[in-house]
Design a protein around this motif. Structure first.
Motif, short mmCIF file in Angstrom:
data_model
loop_
_atom_site.label_atom_id
_atom_site.label_comp_id
_atom_site.label_asym_id
_atom_site.label_seq_id
_atom_site.Cartn_x
_atom_site.Cartn_y
_atom_site.Cartn_z
N THR A 41 40.33 25.67 35.58
CA THR A 41 39.57 26.67 36.33
C THR A 41 38.58 25.98 37.24
OG1 THR A 41 39.74 28.16 34.42
CG2 THR A 41 38.12 28.73 36.12
N SER A 55 35.87 31.23 43.00
CA SER A 55 36.42 30.29 42.03
C SER A 55 37.86 30.01 42.43
CB SER A 55 36.32 30.86 40.61
OG SER A 55 36.80 29.95 39.65
N GLY A 57 41.91 28.17 40.81
CA GLY A 57 42.59 27.42 39.77
C GLY A 57 43.32 26.22 40.33
N VAL A 72 42.36 34.54 38.96
CA VAL A 72 41.36 34.37 37.91
C VAL A 72 41.10 35.72 37.28
CG1 VAL A 72 40.25 32.37 38.98
CG2 VAL A 72 39.38 34.67 39.48
N TRP A 74 38.27 37.87 34.57
CA TRP A 74 36.89 37.76 34.10
C TRP A 74 36.47 39.01 33.34
CZ3 TRP A 74 38.25 38.90 39.07
CH2 TRP A 74 37.71 40.06 39.64
N LYS A 87 40.75 41.08 37.37
CA LYS A 87 41.42 39.88 37.82
C LYS A 87 41.65 39.93 39.32
CE LYS A 87 46.30 41.26 37.14
NZ LYS A 87 46.08 42.68 36.83
N SER A 99 39.90 31.90 44.85
CA SER A 99 39.74 33.29 44.44
C SER A 99 38.39 33.81 44.89
CB SER A 99 39.85 33.42 42.92
OG SER A 99 41.06 32.90 42.43
N LEU A 112 34.96 33.68 32.87
CA LEU A 112 36.04 33.66 33.85
C LEU A 112 36.97 32.49 33.56
CD1 LEU A 112 35.82 34.11 37.67
CD2 LEU A 112 36.70 31.96 36.79
N ARG A 113 38.26 32.71 33.77
CA ARG A 113 39.22 31.61 33.69
C ARG A 113 40.42 31.87 34.59
NH1 ARG A 113 41.92 31.74 27.59
NH2 ARG A 113 42.24 33.99 27.42
N ALA A 114 41.08 30.79 34.96
CA ALA A 114 42.28 30.88 35.78
C ALA A 114 43.46 31.33 34.94
CB ALA A 114 42.57 29.51 36.40
N TYR A 124 46.52 30.11 30.69
CA TYR A 124 45.12 30.24 31.06
C TYR A 124 44.46 28.87 31.17
CZ TYR A 124 45.61 35.21 29.98
OH TYR A 124 46.01 36.52 29.97
#
Length: 460
Positions: A41, A55, A57, A72, A74, A87, A99, A112-114, A124
């Motif tokens: 991420t 953000s 990925g 991403v 969240w 997302k 993103s 938050l993550r990719a 993820y």
């Protein structure tokens, strides 16, 4: 030579061809299931309003199956957010993607993550926790002119009686004196905190001469950096060299042959192609944004040159291996307290980051977010870890230590020469930046031929 020395060709067609190899976010399935991708991420930065963020990925493994979606995700409540939460749906640029997150609430903590969806399921990246701030969009720094005027020329003096010609890079010594790469005068100038300007080296005409500072010559120097011993290192753009002005007043060549090219080596066995930005680490190593080669180079105190990141082919590729990443005319460069390298990637409209492990990611901006930083120039950190960015399109920005992106002064695409606060202050192609011990930011306002000072707003 172009006035700002930054207008070059943009290689979008090359990027378009590699976009298609990823298949973007188009729907599709693989006939034979492969291995799900591994993701990292990207750093999260938030908007000044507190209602948005940026953000993305980075895919760190080779794709073995088509992706049917990525972005991403969240949440403010789920510490391991999934695609069932909020997302984005994005498109990959080779192995990475940017993103833009909207609809956030100020002063709220998010996770938050990719993610990437393939035939094997949903993968993820690591989770990043961040907190949006209060609305800071109305804050602005206060700009004043310390030396120079709109007049072009070569004259020492105090305040507006001093004259520059396209000042570019800046550095500062332990006494608070500012040193200027006065590019079109091919000279190195000194500005005291009270605005007294003198010439350190250079005669006003282009050339290449080592020796005493009074007779030494440069060719359109672009940036410079001072060490604790009082030595000054210069990116001698037109001579394709890294020069050194020692504390005893002698100019020498640290690295570069004088010919434009690309070769690692020691001293004059190494070659550069229009070296632009410079940064210095605690061990005395220099880092060079080798603009014409689209590379980040390292020069030791003994003049040994190696390549840290990038390929000579221009492009926009984040990657887990630095020498397979790509840049497009890297410009400014700076180091944070942890030794990470930050690069103003001019024609990719992005601020990039190179970790000590060699992972290259985008911090903020990029081709799809080109309006954020439309012409990133120089970079500098202050003692608090805030990153300041000159946008040659007319602004000075700050990415705070808490990762809030602020526009401190100037207006995008609006050239002028006006002191004042926030958007009432105007620049004309601001270039070099340096922070002093009080947190003030000094700016080389290149097309206004002046040295400006920005006092950031308090409380950030």
């Amino acid at each position: 030579m172009n006035k700002t020395l930054t207008r070059s060709f943009f290689f979008a067609a090359c990027l378009l061809s590699v976009f298609l190899t990823i298949a973007g976010c188009t729907k599709g399935t693989s006939s034979t299931p492969g291995t799900p991708p591994t993701l990292v991420t990207m750093d999260v930065s938030t908007t000044a309003s507190g209602t948005g963020a940026y953000s993305g990925g980075l895919i760190t493994t080779t794709l073995t199956e088509t992706l049917s979606g990525l972005g991403v995700c969240w949440s403010s409540s789920n510490q391991n957010p999934t695609t069932a939460d909020s997302k984005t749906t994005d498109t990959a640029t080779v192995m990475s993607y940017a993103s833009k997150i909207t609809g956030l609430t100020p002063k709220t903590t998010y996770y938050l993550r990719a993610y990437a969806i393939s035939a094997s399921g949903t993968s993820y990246g690591n989770t990043i926790q961040f907190t949006t701030g209060a609305d800071l969009s109305g804050l602005g720094g206060t700009v004043s002119t310390v030396a120079g005027s709109a007049t072009t020329g070569f004259a020492d003096g105090t305040g507006s009686s001093a004259v520059f010609d396209s000042p570019q890079g800046l550095t500062i010594d332990a006494s608070g004196n500012i040193y200027v790469a006065d590019s079109f005068n091919s000279a190195i100038r000194k500005v005291t905190p009270s605005g007294v300007v003198t010439t350190v080296s250079g005669t006003g005409s282009i050339g290449y001469i080592d020796g005493p500072v009074a007779s030494a010559k440069f060719y359109a120097p672009q940036s410079l950096v001072a060490d604790a011993a009082g030595n000054i290192y210069v990116a001698d753009f037109g001579n394709n060299m890294i020069r050194k002005i020692s504390a005893n007043g002698t100019v020498s060549t640290l690295a570069g042959s004088g010919d434009a090219g690309y070769a690692d080596g020691t001293g004059n066995k190494a070659t550069f192609n229009s070296p632009r930005g410079l940064a210095l680490d605690a061990q005395g190593n220099l880092y060079v944004a080798d603009q014409g080669n689209n590379l980040i180079r390292k020069v030791t105190a003994a003049g040994v040159v190696t390549t840290i990141a990038g390929k000579t082919t221009a492009g926009y590729v984040d990657n887990a291996t630095a020498t397979t990443a790509q840049f497009n005319q890297p410009n400014g460069i700076a180091l944070d307290a942890q030794g990470n390298i930050y690069v103003a990637d001019l024609q990719n409209y992005a601020i990039r980051k190179i970790t000590s492990a060699g992972v290259v990611t985008t911090v903020v901006g990029g081709l799809k977010l080109s309006t954020l930083i439309s012409n990133p120039g120089a970079l500098t950190f202050d003692a608090k870890g805030n990153l300041f960015i000159s946008d040659q399109n007319g602004r000075v920005l700050e990415l705070t230590a808490s990762k809030v992106l602020l526009s401190l002064a100037g207006k995008t695409a609006t050239a002028g020469f006006t002191d004042g606060q926030g958007t009432s202050a105007l620049f004309n192609a601001p270039q070099g930046l340096v922070a002093d011990a009080s947190g003030n930011i000094w700016i080389a306002d290149s097309n206004n031929n002046s040295i400006r000072k920005l006092v950031p707003p308090s409380g950030i």
